[in-house]
Design an enzyme around this catalytic site. Structure first.
Site, PDB file in Angstrom:
ATOM      1  N   HIS B  69     -10.135  -5.910  15.952  1.00 18.13           N
ATOM      2  CA  HIS B  69     -11.033  -5.830  14.786  1.00 18.13           C
ATOM      3  C   HIS B  69     -10.649  -4.688  13.857  1.00 18.13           C
ATOM      4  O   HIS B  69     -10.215  -3.626  14.287  1.00 18.13           O
ATOM      5  CB  HIS B  69     -12.492  -5.774  15.217  1.00 18.13           C
ATOM      6  CG  HIS B  69     -12.949  -4.520  15.890  1.00 18.13           C
ATOM      7  ND1 HIS B  69     -13.449  -3.446  15.185  1.00 18.13           N
ATOM      8  CD2 HIS B  69     -13.013  -4.178  17.200  1.00 18.13           C
ATOM      9  CE1 HIS B  69     -13.811  -2.496  16.046  1.00 18.13           C
ATOM     10  NE2 HIS B  69     -13.550  -2.908  17.260  1.00 18.13           N
ATOM     11  N   ASP B 179     -10.959   2.981  17.563  1.00 17.07           N
ATOM     12  CA  ASP B 179     -11.696   1.745  17.870  1.00 17.07           C
ATOM     13  C   ASP B 179     -11.909   1.038  16.533  1.00 17.07           C
ATOM     14  O   ASP B 179     -12.839   1.388  15.816  1.00 17.07           O
ATOM     15  CB  ASP B 179     -13.013   2.108  18.558  1.00 17.07           C
ATOM     16  CG  ASP B 179     -13.957   0.933  18.721  1.00 17.07           C
ATOM     17  OD1 ASP B 179     -13.546  -0.218  18.493  1.00 17.07           O
ATOM     18  OD2 ASP B 179     -15.135   1.174  19.058  1.00 17.07           O
ATOM     19  N   GLU B 207     -16.943  -6.496  13.765  1.00 16.22           N
ATOM     20  CA  GLU B 207     -17.151  -6.433  15.211  1.00 16.22           C
ATOM     21  C   GLU B 207     -18.297  -5.496  15.555  1.00 16.22           C
ATOM     22  O   GLU B 207     -19.091  -5.763  16.454  1.00 16.22           O
ATOM     23  CB  GLU B 207     -15.856  -5.958  15.902  1.00 16.22           C
ATOM     24  CG  GLU B 207     -15.865  -6.111  17.426  1.00 16.22           C
ATOM     25  CD  GLU B 207     -16.310  -4.877  18.193  1.00 16.22           C
ATOM     26  OE1 GLU B 207     -16.351  -4.936  19.421  1.00 16.22           O
ATOM     27  OE2 GLU B 207     -16.646  -3.833  17.580  1.00 16.22           O
ATOM     28  N   GLU B 208     -18.367  -4.391  14.820  1.00 13.54           N
ATOM     29  CA  GLU B 208     -19.300  -3.312  15.195  1.00 13.54           C
ATOM     30  C   GLU B 208     -20.763  -3.683  14.973  1.00 13.54           C
ATOM     31  O   GLU B 208     -21.649  -2.963  15.409  1.00 13.54           O
ATOM     32  CB  GLU B 208     -18.954  -2.020  14.438  1.00 13.54           C
ATOM     33  CG  GLU B 208     -17.571  -1.435  14.774  1.00 13.54           C
ATOM     34  CD  GLU B 208     -17.463  -0.870  16.187  1.00 13.54           C
ATOM     35  OE1 GLU B 208     -18.465  -0.902  16.928  1.00 13.54           O
ATOM     36  OE2 GLU B 208     -16.364  -0.410  16.539  1.00 13.54           O
ATOM     37  N   HIS B 320     -16.633   6.141  18.440  1.00 18.07           N
ATOM     38  CA  HIS B 320     -17.895   6.184  17.698  1.00 18.07           C
ATOM     39  C   HIS B 320     -18.300   7.624  17.384  1.00 18.07           C
ATOM     40  O   HIS B 320     -19.475   7.987  17.485  1.00 18.07           O
ATOM     41  CB  HIS B 320     -19.019   5.455  18.448  1.00 18.07           C
ATOM     42  CG  HIS B 320     -18.798   3.970  18.509  1.00 18.07           C
ATOM     43  ND1 HIS B 320     -19.791   3.061  18.282  1.00 18.07           N
ATOM     44  CD2 HIS B 320     -17.684   3.237  18.728  1.00 18.07           C
ATOM     45  CE1 HIS B 320     -19.301   1.838  18.382  1.00 18.07           C
ATOM     46  NE2 HIS B 320     -18.012   1.920  18.663  1.00 18.07           N
TER      47      HIS B 320
END
Lengths: 382, 359
Positions: B69, B179, B207-208, B320
């Site tokens: 992603h 990420d 995606e998140e 994150h």
């Protein structure tokens, strides 16, 4: 910390050769607030470890024609004699700005190579998770405070992290970390000075390098105005630690000025931080009024600001002003003192934000006030 | 020790520095398209903004879908205050406790700003026991009026953390949005290199906030087998939980294979296939702590009639957050393992239906 160890001339010579020195001298002549601020915040200068900063201050002050000396607890004083006979008599005016900043110290290195730390000064643990730092070990290394991703957190309502749950990651395994870093090494925030919109900047240690720079700008202007005043500009140490502001106190004791002005930062207004505890960024110097301030000094400052059309804000301080002035005012036989502050948002974070124009306004007010002090001030009661 | 898998480090660096909060993945998409263009016959961008590439290999086999992603967690501007400060909301999973005092970039022009919080001097005792919530913070870009702020960003624009990719010593890299830009770089490398089998590469969006780009991409291709390439959280940092549950995955211990997370229960045969491929190639790998997190595999495995799916990840500390830390060797090895698995993945049989004979 001895004077010979930090001879400013020697360190300036060591640091600046050839073109560098010329560029530096040029920058010094221009008195660029931003250039000086950028240099000053890059130096860690954690409380009790201000030598490099004192050397930088001494270098700039020397180029501005002042005579510099270092005292026993690390504060650096730059003196510029006023016009008239070499020995006076002239009023001695001290402008002090504490040069130290908050930071952390390594207390333990875990078997996995993570660093546990303790605060030096008023560190706000709420900003630490995910914060970039410099670890001043054998070499200066980048590090960051680890944060636990939401995915790995245990259930239950989250609570603010305590400092002893947090750690600094320098990306080295146990043995390598122990070779690179020792218990007692310092940690400072990593956050380069960054220009924002509206003539504002953010960065670390603006508290109180902004004041140190404003004091140097004032020194530069006083040199041009050449009043019959002996001006002492001091970059003092260890304001952020302990109840007593050791550097300011000892400097006042040694120098015995007739008048003293302390420069520091004050809280800038923002949502949740409103008057009477906050001052406008870009609104000009905040002038403290209260028991730590000599009323005649405050009055003369206000008059000077009004005459020079410099916008100012009044900061009432019913007791301590939160600056070193309290320990300067009570030095020796007592010193008529004042506090001039630069509004700053997010104090003690790594993104302290201020308006550059306020530095210029503070410097102009100070320079004019120093000229005003040629005539001295009195309560006007007697 | 250092493997040479041909991992595109310069691409990874550019992807990590690029700004692409969920729904605003344009800059990342541009970098990937420019990189992929010379290596593919055709490439399309679907309605969700995902990049879809059909890679020709030496042979056709099972329908393989590999995904990574493009989006990252960040912020969206909600409101401009009269004071020129921005109110922002989270996009994706962010812990309030690591937001105060962080540096950000705001709006299409990436204006520097800060997430300001009240100075500790001004806190009351009861405030200190409370978490500072994002809703009580503002983003300060230096503007002092609403009009000045509007020149920088408007409601709906996004903001990212400010972090620049860098090397930490010879073995680690550190930067923003690992990420899943690390997965994007691995997938781009697979597309750019020779492949033993045909596969579909999807660089997904959103995606998140719930694996949304992945759903659409998988529905289009209806794969037999799917792999999500990810940056996953490493748990080798000091915490009570790691002491209790084991401090893994660890940086430097190799790529991570997921048996189960919150989105997928990995197909056992596919897991075994990766295990075997790793063994044959001499690649050290590690388990993900089961049950934690979710990936695009969650949507891949239930798209249309379903696909046998797995996540292959690079362990990263501090995902994150403003910046993550990863080991170069893990990234290289993850690419190698993905490459080693391609041939066997091509031989995966499409199950005729639910494997009723086993139940």
């Amino acid at each position: 910390m001895a004077l010979r160890k930090i001879s400013p001339k020697k360190s300036a010579a060591k640091e600046a050769h050839g073109r560098d020195r010329r560029a530096r001298a040029q920058a010094a002549r221009k008195g660029s607030a931003l250039a000086w601020l950028r240099e000053a915040v890059e130096i860690p200068g954690v409380s009790g470890h201000e030598e490099a900063l004192a050397c930088w201050f001494a270098g700039v002050a020397t180029q501005l024609g002042a005579e510099v000396r270092m005292n026993r607890l690390g504060s650096c004083v730059a003196e510029r004699r006023g016009k008239g006979a070499p020995r006076g008599p002239r009023p001695r005016v001290l402008i002090s700005a504490h040069a130290d900043s908050i930071g952390l110290v390594v207390t333990h290195i875990t078997p996995g190579g993570f660093l546990r730390v303790a605060p030096i000064g008023g560190v706000d643990a709420r900003i630490l998770p995910g914060q970039d730092v410099w670890v001043h070990g054998r070499q200066t290394l980048p590090g960051m405070f680890g944060s636990i991703p939401p995915h790995f957190q245990s259930g239950g309502p989250p609570k603010p992290f305590e400092l002893d749950e947090l750690f600094v990651d320098i990306g080295l395994a146990g043995p390598a970390a122990r070779r690179a870093v020792s218990v007692g090494d310092l940690v400072s925030y990593r956050s380069p000075l960054t220009e924002m919109a509206g003539g504002r900047v953010y960065g670390r240690a603006m508290d109180n390098r902004a004041s140190v720079v404003a004091a140097l700008l004032a020194l530069e202007q006083v040199a041009r105005l050449n009043p019959a005043v002996d001006l002492l500009v001091a970059a003092t140490t260890m304001e952020e630690v302990g109840r007593i502001c050791v550097g300011g106190m000892t400097t006042a004791h040694i120098e015995r000025p007739d008048y003293a002005i302390t420069l520091d930062v004050t809280h800038g207004e923002m949502p949740g931080v409103e008057e009477p505890h906050a001052y406008k960024l870009g609104g000009g110097p905040a002038l403290c009024v209260g028991p730590h301030i000599h009323p005649a000094m405050f009055k003369a400052l206000v008059e000077t600001a009004e005459r020079e059309k410099i916008p100012y804000q009044v900061e009432p301080a019913p007791a301590s002003t939160g600056t070193e002035v309290g320990d300067i005012q009570t030095a020796g036989e007592g010193i008529p003192s004042a506090v001039v502050s630069i509004p700053l948002r997010y104090m003690h974070s790594a993104v302290e934000t201020l308006c550059l124009a306020d530095l210029e306004k503070v410097a102009r007010l100070l320079a004019r006030f120093v000229v005003r002090l040629e005539r001295g001030v009195t309560r006007g009661e007697d | 020790m250092a493997r040479n898998s041909g991992f595109p480090w310069a691409l990874f660096e550019a992807l990590s520095n690029a700004r692409g909060v969920t729904g605003d993945e344009g800059p990342v998409r541009k970098i990937l398209k420019d990189f992929l263009k010379p290596h593919v016959d055709s490439m399309e961008v679907d309605a969700m903004g995902s990049i879809l590439v059909q890679k020709k290999g030496k042979t056709a086999g099972a329908r393989i879908l590999l995904g990574a992603h493009m989006d990252e967690v960040g912020f969206m501007v909600m409101k401009i205050e009269k004071s020129g400060l921005f109110r922002v909301a989270k996009v994706g999973g962010l812990d309030d406790r690591m937001l105060a005092g962080k540096r950000v970039r705001v709006g299409p022009g990436a204006a520097p700003g800060v997430l300001g919080a009240k100075a500790p001097h001004l806190l009351k005792a009861e405030d200190k026991a409370k978490i500072v919530k994002l809703e009580d913070m503002t983003v300060d870009v230096g503007a002092s009026t609403e009009a000045e702020a509007r020149k920088i960003a408007s409601p709906g624009d996004t903001a990212t953390f400010e972090s620049t990719f860098e090397s930490w010593g010879p073995s680690l890299v550190r930067g923003k949005a690992f990420d899943d830009r690390v997965g994007c770089a691995i997938l781009a490398a697979l597309v750019a290199g020779p492949s033993p089998v045909d596969f579909v590469a999807v660089f997904t969006t959103q995606e998140e906030i719930g694996l949304r780009g992945a759903r659409v991409a998988a529905q289009k291709f209806e794969p037999d087998v799917a792999v999500a390439l990810e940056g996953t959280g490493a748990a080798d940092t000091p915490s009570k939980r790691s002491e209790a549950l084991g401090a893994f995955p660890r940086l430097g211990d190799g790529p991570v294979l997921t048996r189960r997370d919150s989105s997928t229960i990995t197909d056992r045969e596919i897991f075994a296939l990766f295990e075997e491929a790793a063994g044959k190639a001499g690649i050290r790998w590690q388990e993900k702590r089961p049950g934690i997190g979710g990936t695009d595999a969650g949507e891949f495995h239930r798209a249309r009639s379903g696909a046998r799916s797995i996540s292959l990840s690079v362990p990263c500390r501090y995902i994150h957050s403003p910046a993550a830390l990863a080991a170069r060797s893990d990234i290289e090895a993850a690419l190698e393992l993905a490459r080693a698995a391609l041939s066997p993945l091509g031989r995966v049989k499409r199950p005729a239906g639910p494997r009723l004979e086993k139940s």
